[in-house]
Write a protein that holds these residues in place. Structure first.
Motif, PDB file in Angstrom:
ATOM      1  N   LYS A  29       2.810  -2.675   6.974  1.00  0.00           N
ATOM      2  CA  LYS A  29       4.104  -3.327   6.951  1.00  0.00           C
ATOM      3  C   LYS A  29       4.115  -4.491   7.934  1.00  0.00           C
ATOM      4  O   LYS A  29       3.395  -4.479   8.937  1.00  0.00           O
ATOM      5  CB  LYS A  29       5.239  -2.348   7.237  1.00  0.00           C
ATOM      6  CG  LYS A  29       5.221  -1.682   8.598  1.00  0.00           C
ATOM      7  CD  LYS A  29       6.375  -0.678   8.713  1.00  0.00           C
ATOM      8  CE  LYS A  29       6.399   0.017  10.051  1.00  0.00           C
ATOM      9  NZ  LYS A  29       7.518   0.973  10.149  1.00  0.00           N
ATOM     10  N   VAL A  30       4.911  -5.488   7.594  1.00  0.00           N
ATOM     11  CA  VAL A  30       5.101  -6.638   8.467  1.00  0.00           C
ATOM     12  C   VAL A  30       6.592  -6.743   8.748  1.00  0.00           C
ATOM     13  O   VAL A  30       7.402  -6.761   7.817  1.00  0.00           O
ATOM     14  CB  VAL A  30       4.574  -7.939   7.820  1.00  0.00           C
ATOM     15  CG1 VAL A  30       4.779  -9.114   8.764  1.00  0.00           C
ATOM     16  CG2 VAL A  30       3.108  -7.795   7.445  1.00  0.00           C
ATOM     17  N   THR A  58      -0.250   1.664   9.766  1.00  0.00           N
ATOM     18  CA  THR A  58       0.015   2.993  10.320  1.00  0.00           C
ATOM     19  C   THR A  58      -1.159   3.952  10.127  1.00  0.00           C
ATOM     20  O   THR A  58      -1.288   4.925  10.864  1.00  0.00           O
ATOM     21  CB  THR A  58       1.281   3.611   9.690  1.00  0.00           C
ATOM     22  OG1 THR A  58       1.118   3.657   8.267  1.00  0.00           O
ATOM     23  CG2 THR A  58       2.505   2.800  10.031  1.00  0.00           C
ATOM     24  N   GLU A  59      -2.016   3.669   9.150  1.00  0.00           N
ATOM     25  CA  GLU A  59      -3.161   4.537   8.898  1.00  0.00           C
ATOM     26  C   GLU A  59      -4.241   4.354   9.964  1.00  0.00           C
ATOM     27  O   GLU A  59      -4.743   5.316  10.539  1.00  0.00           O
ATOM     28  CB  GLU A  59      -3.735   4.245   7.509  1.00  0.00           C
ATOM     29  CG  GLU A  59      -4.115   5.465   6.738  1.00  0.00           C
ATOM     30  CD  GLU A  59      -4.429   5.116   5.298  1.00  0.00           C
ATOM     31  OE1 GLU A  59      -3.965   5.871   4.440  1.00  0.00           O
ATOM     32  OE2 GLU A  59      -5.122   4.116   5.035  1.00  0.00           O
ATOM     33  N   SER A  60      -4.585   3.097  10.239  1.00  0.00           N
ATOM     34  CA  SER A  60      -5.636   2.823  11.224  1.00  0.00           C
ATOM     35  C   SER A  60      -5.091   2.646  12.638  1.00  0.00           C
ATOM     36  O   SER A  60      -5.850   2.436  13.573  1.00  0.00           O
ATOM     37  CB  SER A  60      -6.409   1.570  10.822  1.00  0.00           C
ATOM     38  OG  SER A  60      -5.545   0.446  10.818  1.00  0.00           O
ATOM     39  N   LYS A  61      -3.754   2.710  12.786  1.00  0.00           N
ATOM     40  CA  LYS A  61      -3.089   2.555  14.089  1.00  0.00           C
ATOM     41  C   LYS A  61      -3.398   1.188  14.724  1.00  0.00           C
ATOM     42  O   LYS A  61      -3.638   1.079  15.912  1.00  0.00           O
ATOM     43  CB  LYS A  61      -3.487   3.669  15.061  1.00  0.00           C
ATOM     44  CG  LYS A  61      -3.259   5.058  14.522  1.00  0.00           C
ATOM     45  CD  LYS A  61      -1.857   5.516  14.822  1.00  0.00           C
ATOM     46  CE  LYS A  61      -1.686   6.981  14.527  1.00  0.00           C
ATOM     47  NZ  LYS A  61      -0.840   7.259  13.409  1.00  0.00           N
ATOM     48  N   ASN A  86       0.822  -1.211   0.000  1.00  0.00           N
ATOM     49  CA  ASN A  86       0.000   0.000   0.000  1.00  0.00           C
ATOM     50  C   ASN A  86       0.853   1.258   0.000  1.00  0.00           C
ATOM     51  O   ASN A  86       0.532   2.249   0.631  1.00  0.00           O
ATOM     52  CB  ASN A  86      -0.962   0.042   1.200  1.00  0.00           C
ATOM     53  CG  ASN A  86      -1.988  -1.044   1.126  1.00  0.00           C
ATOM     54  OD1 ASN A  86      -2.156  -1.677   0.093  1.00  0.00           O
ATOM     55  ND2 ASN A  86      -2.677  -1.280   2.215  1.00  0.00           N
ATOM     56  N   ARG A  87       1.951   1.203  -0.709  1.00  0.00           N
ATOM     57  CA  ARG A  87       2.821   2.370  -0.769  1.00  0.00           C
ATOM     58  C   ARG A  87       2.362   3.290  -1.901  1.00  0.00           C
ATOM     59  O   ARG A  87       1.654   2.871  -2.806  1.00  0.00           O
ATOM     60  CB  ARG A  87       4.271   1.949  -1.024  1.00  0.00           C
ATOM     61  CG  ARG A  87       4.463   1.273  -2.363  1.00  0.00           C
ATOM     62  CD  ARG A  87       5.902   0.984  -2.661  1.00  0.00           C
ATOM     63  NE  ARG A  87       5.994   0.438  -3.995  1.00  0.00           N
ATOM     64  CZ  ARG A  87       5.996   1.156  -5.103  1.00  0.00           C
ATOM     65  NH1 ARG A  87       5.934   2.461  -5.043  1.00  0.00           N
ATOM     66  NH2 ARG A  87       6.065   0.580  -6.285  1.00  0.00           N
ATOM     67  N   ASN A  88       2.768   4.551  -1.835  1.00  0.00           N
ATOM     68  CA  ASN A  88       2.543   5.436  -2.970  1.00  0.00           C
ATOM     69  C   ASN A  88       3.903   5.810  -3.553  1.00  0.00           C
ATOM     70  O   ASN A  88       4.938   5.410  -3.040  1.00  0.00           O
ATOM     71  CB  ASN A  88       1.717   6.671  -2.571  1.00  0.00           C
ATOM     72  CG  ASN A  88       2.429   7.514  -1.527  1.00  0.00           C
ATOM     73  OD1 ASN A  88       3.633   7.718  -1.595  1.00  0.00           O
ATOM     74  ND2 ASN A  88       1.661   8.001  -0.556  1.00  0.00           N
ATOM     75  N   ASP A  89       3.913   6.551  -4.635  1.00  0.00           N
ATOM     76  CA  ASP A  89       5.165   6.834  -5.329  1.00  0.00           C
ATOM     77  C   ASP A  89       6.113   7.719  -4.517  1.00  0.00           C
ATOM     78  O   ASP A  89       7.282   7.806  -4.823  1.00  0.00           O
ATOM     79  CB  ASP A  89       4.885   7.489  -6.683  1.00  0.00           C
ATOM     80  CG  ASP A  89       4.263   6.502  -7.660  1.00  0.00           C
ATOM     81  OD1 ASP A  89       4.478   5.292  -7.475  1.00  0.00           O
ATOM     82  OD2 ASP A  89       3.565   6.946  -8.580  1.00  0.00           O
ATOM     83  N   ASN A  90       5.598   8.394  -3.502  1.00  0.00           N
ATOM     84  CA  ASN A  90       6.439   9.292  -2.720  1.00  0.00           C
ATOM     85  C   ASN A  90       7.148   8.603  -1.561  1.00  0.00           C
ATOM     86  O   ASN A  90       8.078   9.146  -0.991  1.00  0.00           O
ATOM     87  CB  ASN A  90       5.598  10.452  -2.171  1.00  0.00           C
ATOM     88  CG  ASN A  90       4.998  11.267  -3.295  1.00  0.00           C
ATOM     89  OD1 ASN A  90       5.638  11.475  -4.312  1.00  0.00           O
ATOM     90  ND2 ASN A  90       3.773  11.710  -3.114  1.00  0.00           N
ATOM     91  N   ILE A 126       9.112   0.182  16.037  1.00  0.00           N
ATOM     92  CA  ILE A 126       7.826  -0.388  16.422  1.00  0.00           C
ATOM     93  C   ILE A 126       7.008   0.720  17.101  1.00  0.00           C
ATOM     94  O   ILE A 126       7.466   1.301  18.084  1.00  0.00           O
ATOM     95  CB  ILE A 126       8.008  -1.572  17.399  1.00  0.00           C
ATOM     96  CG1 ILE A 126       8.995  -2.601  16.807  1.00  0.00           C
ATOM     97  CG2 ILE A 126       6.667  -2.205  17.743  1.00  0.00           C
ATOM     98  CD1 ILE A 126       8.598  -3.193  15.501  1.00  0.00           C
ATOM     99  N   PRO A 127       5.808   1.031  16.565  1.00  0.00           N
ATOM    100  CA  PRO A 127       5.028   2.131  17.154  1.00  0.00           C
ATOM    101  C   PRO A 127       4.552   1.790  18.574  1.00  0.00           C
ATOM    102  O   PRO A 127       4.443   0.632  18.956  1.00  0.00           O
ATOM    103  CB  PRO A 127       3.860   2.283  16.193  1.00  0.00           C
ATOM    104  CG  PRO A 127       3.834   1.078  15.367  1.00  0.00           C
ATOM    105  CD  PRO A 127       5.186   0.471  15.377  1.00  0.00           C
TER     106      PRO A 127
END
Length: 198
Positions: free
Chosen positions: A72-73, A87-90, A61-65, A194-195
């Motif tokens: 991530k795993v 990281t989006e949904s925490k 789910n990466r974007n070009d930037n 690790i968050p």
């Protein structure tokens, strides 16, 4: 399943009993295809290999930037823990990591590999000199596998690897991993952070 098999090639020093080994730390994009009589699947993701610290990361789910996307795993063999992080949904889940780091991954072209000869990609001064090999191995479940791998002549950087597995559920299978945008070393150490919500 693709994430588990995605580590067919990965791990600058030559290990005993090998022809060559990739760098101990690198980042790349991997394009993966898996085919058997029941399934066809493909994926493009970011892959970060850290042999020095016995860990690797797969991100989608990466974007070009951004090299690393929203999911991530991380597989950390020193801690014997894996982390699936969005990281989006925490959201974060942890899971046990089995086995030894080098046992889980075929990090080098083994000494018994048969040379398929030198080859090159590109043209004239811009060509990339490569070497291709084939060898047999055994899958984690005991099935026989035939691997064909192509690496750069200098540095043993993986270019493409194809694995044919004989038998099993779904019959014979073909698994390919192509590497591009290869970067030796770690682009950013924070990739493995690790968050707090883990």
């Amino acid at each position: 399943m693709i994430l588990q098999v995605a580590l067919l090639l990965a791990g600058l020093s030559v290990a005993t009993g090998s022809i060559c080994c990739p760098p101990q730390q690198f980042s790349a994009f991997q394009y993966i295809t898996f085919v058997n009589s029941r399934t066809t699947a493909s994926a493009l993701h970011s892959f970060v290999y850290d042999g020095t610290n016995q860990r690797y990361l797969i991100s989608s789910n990466r974007n070009d930037n951004n090299f690393i996307g929203t999911t991530k795993v991380i597989y950390d063999y020193k801690k014997k823990l894996g982390y699936s992080i969005n990281t989006e949904s925490k959201l974060c889940t942890t899971f046990p990591v089995q086995g030894q780091f080098e046992d889980q991954e075929n990090v080098c072209v083994p000494s018994g590999a048969v040379s398929l000869g030198p080859l090159f990609y590109g043209y004239n001064r811009n060509r990339l000199n490569a070497l291709s090999y084939t060898y047999k191995t055994t899958a984690f479940d005991g099935r026989q596998q035939i691997v064909e791998t192509t690496v750069t002549k200098d540095g043993c950087v993986p270019i493409i690897s194809t694995t044919t597995t004989v038998g099993g559920e779904g019959g014979n299978s073909l698994y390919t991993v192509g590497y591009n945008n290869f970067y030796q070393g770690l682009r950013d150490d924070t990739f493995f952070d690790i968050p707090s919500y883990c």
